[in-house]
Design an enzyme around this catalytic site. Structure first.
Site, short mmCIF file in Angstrom:
data_model
loop_
_atom_site.label_atom_id
_atom_site.label_comp_id
_atom_site.label_asym_id
_atom_site.label_seq_id
_atom_site.Cartn_x
_atom_site.Cartn_y
_atom_site.Cartn_z
N ARG A 124 29.20 -4.95 3.52
CA ARG A 124 29.42 -6.23 2.83
C ARG A 124 28.07 -6.93 2.67
O ARG A 124 27.60 -7.58 3.60
CB ARG A 124 30.36 -7.12 3.64
CG ARG A 124 31.81 -6.65 3.69
CD ARG A 124 32.65 -7.67 4.45
NE ARG A 124 34.08 -7.53 4.24
CZ ARG A 124 34.91 -6.94 5.11
NH1 ARG A 124 34.44 -6.46 6.24
NH2 ARG A 124 36.20 -6.86 4.85
N CYS A 146 39.46 0.44 2.72
CA CYS A 146 38.55 -0.26 3.62
C CYS A 146 39.03 -1.65 4.04
O CYS A 146 38.26 -2.42 4.59
CB CYS A 146 37.15 -0.36 3.01
SG CYS A 146 37.07 -1.41 1.57
N ARG A 176 46.10 -14.43 1.71
CA ARG A 176 45.71 -13.78 2.97
C ARG A 176 45.24 -14.79 4.01
O ARG A 176 45.13 -14.48 5.18
CB ARG A 176 44.61 -12.74 2.71
CG ARG A 176 43.33 -13.33 2.17
CD ARG A 176 42.39 -12.26 1.62
NE ARG A 176 41.34 -11.91 2.56
CZ ARG A 176 40.32 -11.12 2.26
NH1 ARG A 176 40.21 -10.57 1.06
NH2 ARG A 176 39.40 -10.85 3.15
N HIS A 217 37.27 -15.17 5.93
CA HIS A 217 36.05 -14.40 6.14
C HIS A 217 35.39 -14.74 7.47
O HIS A 217 34.66 -13.93 8.02
CB HIS A 217 35.10 -14.54 4.95
CG HIS A 217 35.59 -13.70 3.80
ND1 HIS A 217 36.40 -14.20 2.82
CD2 HIS A 217 35.45 -12.38 3.56
CE1 HIS A 217 36.72 -13.22 1.99
NE2 HIS A 217 36.15 -12.11 2.40
N ARG A 229 28.42 -2.55 -1.08
CA ARG A 229 29.22 -3.32 -2.04
C ARG A 229 28.34 -4.46 -2.54
O ARG A 229 27.74 -5.18 -1.74
CB ARG A 229 30.45 -3.88 -1.35
CG ARG A 229 31.16 -4.87 -2.26
CD ARG A 229 32.44 -5.34 -1.69
NE ARG A 229 32.24 -6.41 -0.70
CZ ARG A 229 33.24 -6.94 -0.01
NH1 ARG A 229 34.47 -6.48 -0.19
NH2 ARG A 229 33.03 -7.90 0.85
N ASN A 235 42.84 -5.83 1.87
CA ASN A 235 43.08 -7.25 2.17
C ASN A 235 43.44 -8.01 0.90
O ASN A 235 44.41 -8.75 0.85
CB ASN A 235 41.85 -7.90 2.80
CG ASN A 235 41.35 -7.15 4.01
OD1 ASN A 235 42.12 -6.45 4.65
ND2 ASN A 235 40.07 -7.28 4.32
N ASP A 236 42.60 -7.81 -0.12
CA ASP A 236 42.87 -8.50 -1.38
C ASP A 236 44.04 -7.86 -2.11
O ASP A 236 44.90 -8.56 -2.64
CB ASP A 236 41.62 -8.49 -2.27
CG ASP A 236 40.69 -9.64 -1.92
OD1 ASP A 236 41.20 -10.77 -1.78
OD2 ASP A 236 39.48 -9.43 -1.76
C1 PEP Z 1 39.35 -6.25 1.06
O1 PEP Z 1 39.68 -7.12 0.26
O2 PEP Z 1 40.15 -5.48 1.61
C2 PEP Z 1 37.93 -6.07 1.40
C3 PEP Z 1 37.53 -5.05 2.13
O3 PEP Z 1 37.07 -7.04 0.98
P1 PEP Z 1 36.93 -8.48 1.70
O4 PEP Z 1 37.81 -8.48 2.88
O5 PEP Z 1 35.50 -8.64 2.02
O6 PEP Z 1 37.41 -9.40 0.61
MG MG Z 2 38.15 -8.02 -0.98
#
Ligand code: PEP
Ligand code: MG
Length: 747
Positions: free
Chosen positions: A472, A678, A641, A365, A508, A630-631
């Site tokens: 976020r 996203c 990740r 992050h 979110r 991403n998740d």
């Molecule tokens: C994701 O997981 O793609 C996402 C947008 O949330 P974050 O990256 O904040 O976990």
């Molecule tokens: Mg995420």
């Protein structure tokens, strides 16, 4: 054998200090120092070799060798015995120098008549400055005490060099460490180029008094500082009950080191020989560093960080220097750190021109914050902390993952051209701002931006985004020392919506846990936080904060349309529970006579594969779904990740992953559920194009990506690309990337 006593050593150090304190040119001082050392060590020769450049040593002063060879005799790193000392950072002690492997005969110095040789490195922590050598005619090895004594002298010299004692107008290039250009090759964390000056997140402690006058007093200072250090570690251990195992293990290692008798004994001996307490700490740190760096054992080399951290803590206790050294943040700071959390990075905010980390990971992050702030980020730049000094000029090439410290003017000029070219490209994209992302077949993709800070909102207009696809909200929680109040949040959400005007913002709800740890939240001892108690799981189990946030969102909307999505939904029941909670708050607010949003859209983030297989009723119940790529990708491929070892193994354009995405697209289309993507891939032009070709109607990305993605979509024919992707998959390709890039090459 000549015996040397502690008092010999102390008196030498005092004489050295006095010599260095007297006015005079650098050369004159060096000459007097070599004379003093030879006299005190009872050797015929004493010479000082300093680095001329990172690969070359130069004889800079000598007592006993031919004076004509000063500033003429040079050797490469690793060449001869002097070069060996410089390369290994370890002493060389021999009674028969000419018989040593690698011995280099230098006729101009008249060296052949000296049989015994003792060379020790002149070094500070992580920084090699040169080599100090004594030689004598009689064939004998120097005693351990003599080796030790010369190391102590070299330590004082290193400090003096660092202080610029030898660097004057007449410096002959002496004291050249930390003055050469150095290039670091790391990994891209965030693209972009920046030029600025170094700002060390944790600045090095400066030792100003290497020589101690009163050994008893210095020893007492050291003892007290060590006791304070031990107490600090105990406190940290006490507060670590809820920490992960690895963190506790590090603290246990610290505790062991802080109680190590060997460590204390070596430092006491240094003090006995005339060093001040802080110089003794630094000497032990340098010596251990040189030893551990040579070790083939990875575990031992990793302990270097622990040792550095502990030594720095001890130095801070001794010198009273905190992290705040009073140095002023340069106007164009490039932050250098071992690692940094998202909250700390946010504290610096947009003031930073660039960030360079020795560790870090692309999926973290902190990297996402750097991306949100559009700050070029290079990670895995090994040794940058040891090399960089506050204020050094630095160039960060986020595209190539390269950092130039103290660059040559030619490199800097080429770099500036690159920055100018990027600005030019951004201008071209700006011309597209008012144009839709419509491809050659007439399909239009909605491009939205990701945001998390109020400061992001001005980009909404400039970037040409259709709205905010992901806001976020946790970034506000991460930057504070306490839970923000409902009224503060409501005011912030109102301002965000004001700034967005008639464009929609998809808020979110709080996504904490995993690597986003709130400073005021009790840390959880979880073996795998990414799969642990995070995001909506926390929100449903401890509904107080979630309710407060939902109320703040409803109030902030002030009657305007509102979109809320819940992160990390793994089952329909989680979504239903979260949705019910939002609807309850709407009712409550209405019952209290407050204005509620005129339109409410409730969505789920699809971040776990399970949700892709949820029953039809789930898709119907969602007003919209946003794929958190991403998740989703990390759980789809079971590849962390944040773990650089495995993160790159799996490609977004893998046929299996894209097929899964395609199924989600089909299910949303069948149920009339709005869908967006996203994750970071939405902002990578090639990936974004493939997702759009598969039918993703909306992509949400960092603002700087909107121009490049729009540019590519407008040139492409998504229908054709879709066919190419499907054909490649039907033909059995595991990766669809070659097919997509071949298509792009012919555009
Ligand atoms: C994701 O997981 O793609 C996402 C947008 O949330 P974050 O990256 O904040 O976990
Ligand atoms: Mg995420």
């Amino acid at each position: 054998m000549v015996e040397r006593s502690e008092s010999d050593s102390r008196s030498l150090l005092r004489r050295l200090r006095d010599t260095l304190a007297t006015p005079g040119g650098g050369q004159d001082r060096l000459d007097r120092i070599t004379h003093l050392i030879a006299d005190s060590m009872r050797t015929q020769v004493c010479s000082i070799y300093l680095f001329r450049d990172p690969e070359t040593l130069e004889l800079c002063a000598t007592e006993g060798l031919n004076p004509e060879s000063v500033h003429k005799t040079r050797m490469r790193l690793g060449e001869g015995l002097v070069g060996r000392v410089a390369r290994t950072g370890q002493p060389v002690n021999t009674g028969n120098a000419p018989a040593e492997p690698g011995f280099r005969y230098m006729p101009e110095t008249g060296e052949e008549i000296y049989s015994s040789f003792l060379g020790v490195p002149i070094q500070r922590v992580g920084e090699k400055l040169g080599v100090l050598v004594v030689q004598s005619r009689e064939a004998r090895e120097f005693s351990e005490d003599e080796v030790y004594g010369l190391e102590v002298v070299a330590m004082v010299l290193a400090e003096m060099t660092e202080l610029g004692a030898f660097i004057g107008d007449n410096n002959n290039g002496i004291g050249a460490a930390h003055r050469f250009p150095v290039m670091f090759r790391g990994t891209t964390g965030q693209e972009g180029a920046a030029e600025g000056h170094v700002w060390l997140h944790e600045p090095r402690v400066v030792v100003t008094n290497p020589v101690g006058d009163d050994p008893d007093a210095e020893l007492k200072r050291l003892e007290e500082a060590i006791q304070a250090l031990q107490a600090q570690i105990e406190d940290m251990l006490e507060g670590s009950a809820a920490m992960d195992k690895e963190h506790r293990q590090v603290l246990e290692t610290y505790k062991m080191l802080a109680h190590s008798r060997g460590w204390f004994r070596r430092m006491s001996e240094d003090i006995g020989l005339g060093l001040s307490a802080e110089a003794a700490v630094e000497k032990e740190q340098s010596t251990a560093r040189a030893r551990l760096e040579q070790s083939p054992d990875l575990y031992l080399r990793e302990r270097l960080n622990d040792l550095d951290d502990l030594s720095n803590r001890l130095l801070r206790l001794l010198t009273g220097q905190g992290k705040d050294t009073g140095a002023e943040l340069p106007p164009d700071p490039v932050l250098i750190a071992r690692n940094i959390g998202p909250a700390e990075l946010l504290e610096y905010g947009r003031a930073l021109k660039g960030v360079v980390l020795e560790e870090g990971s692309v999926g973290s992050h902190a990297a996402i914050v750097a991306r949100a702030l559009s700050i070029p980020l290079v990670i895995h730049a090994e040794r940058v902390i040891a090399e960089a000094l506050n204020g050094d000029p630095i160039l960060v090439d986020g595209d190539q993952g390269v950092v130039h410290l103290r660059p040559e003017e030619t490199v800097a000029a080429a770099f500036r051209d690159k920055i100018a070219m990027q600005a030019e490209a951004q201008k071209r994209y700006a011309d597209l701002r008012e144009q839709p992302a419509t491809d050659q077949s007439g399909q239009t993709i909605s491009l939205m931006m990701n945001a998390g800070l109020m400061a992001d909102l001005p980009s909404l207009k400039g970037s040409g985004a259709d709205g905010v696809g992901l806001f976020r909200t946790e970034l506000q929680f991460l930057t504070r020392t306490r839970v923000p109040r409902r009224s503060e949040l409501a005011a912030l959400y109102k301002r965000v919506m004001d700034a967005a005007g008639d464009k929609r913002v998809h808020f979110r709800t709080l996504d904490i846990g995993s690597d986003k740890v709130l400073p005021y939240m009790k840390p959880q001892d979880e073996p795998n936080p990414a799969m642990g108690w995070r995001a909506i799981r926390v929100g449903l189990d401890k509904p107080g904060v979630l309710r407060m946030q939902l109320q703040a969102l409803i109030r902030g909307a002030e009657g305007r349309p509102l979109s809320v999505m819940f992160p990390f939904i793994a089952t329909p029941s989680e979504f239903h529970a979260a949705r019910a909670s939002l609807l309850r708050e709407m009712e409550r607010e209405a019952a209290l006579g407050r204005t509620v949003p005129c339109d409410l859209k409730i969505g789920a983030m699809l971040e776990t594969p399970s949700l892709g297989f949820a029953p039809e009723s789930f898709f119907k119940a969602c007003d919209f779904i946003s794929i958190g790529g991403n998740d989703l990708k990390q759980f789809f491929f079971a590849a962390d990740r944040e773990n650089e070892r495995v993160r790159r193994r799996y490609d977004t354009l893998d046929a299996a992953f894209l097929t899964f995405i395609e199924q989600i697209i089909a299910r949303c289309a069948a149920n009339n559920t709005a869908l967006s993507f996203c994750g970071e891939d939405a902002g990578r032009p090639v990936e974004a194009l493939a997702l759009a070709a598969l039918g993703l109607p909306t992509l949400s990305m960092r603002p700087a990506s909107i121009g490049p993605v729009k540019h590519l979509i407008r040139r492409a024919n998504l229908r054709e690309l879709r066919e190419i992707i499907v054909n490649a998959r039907d033909a059995g390709a595991q990766s669809l990337r070659p097919a997509v890039t071949a298509y792009l090459a012919n555009l």
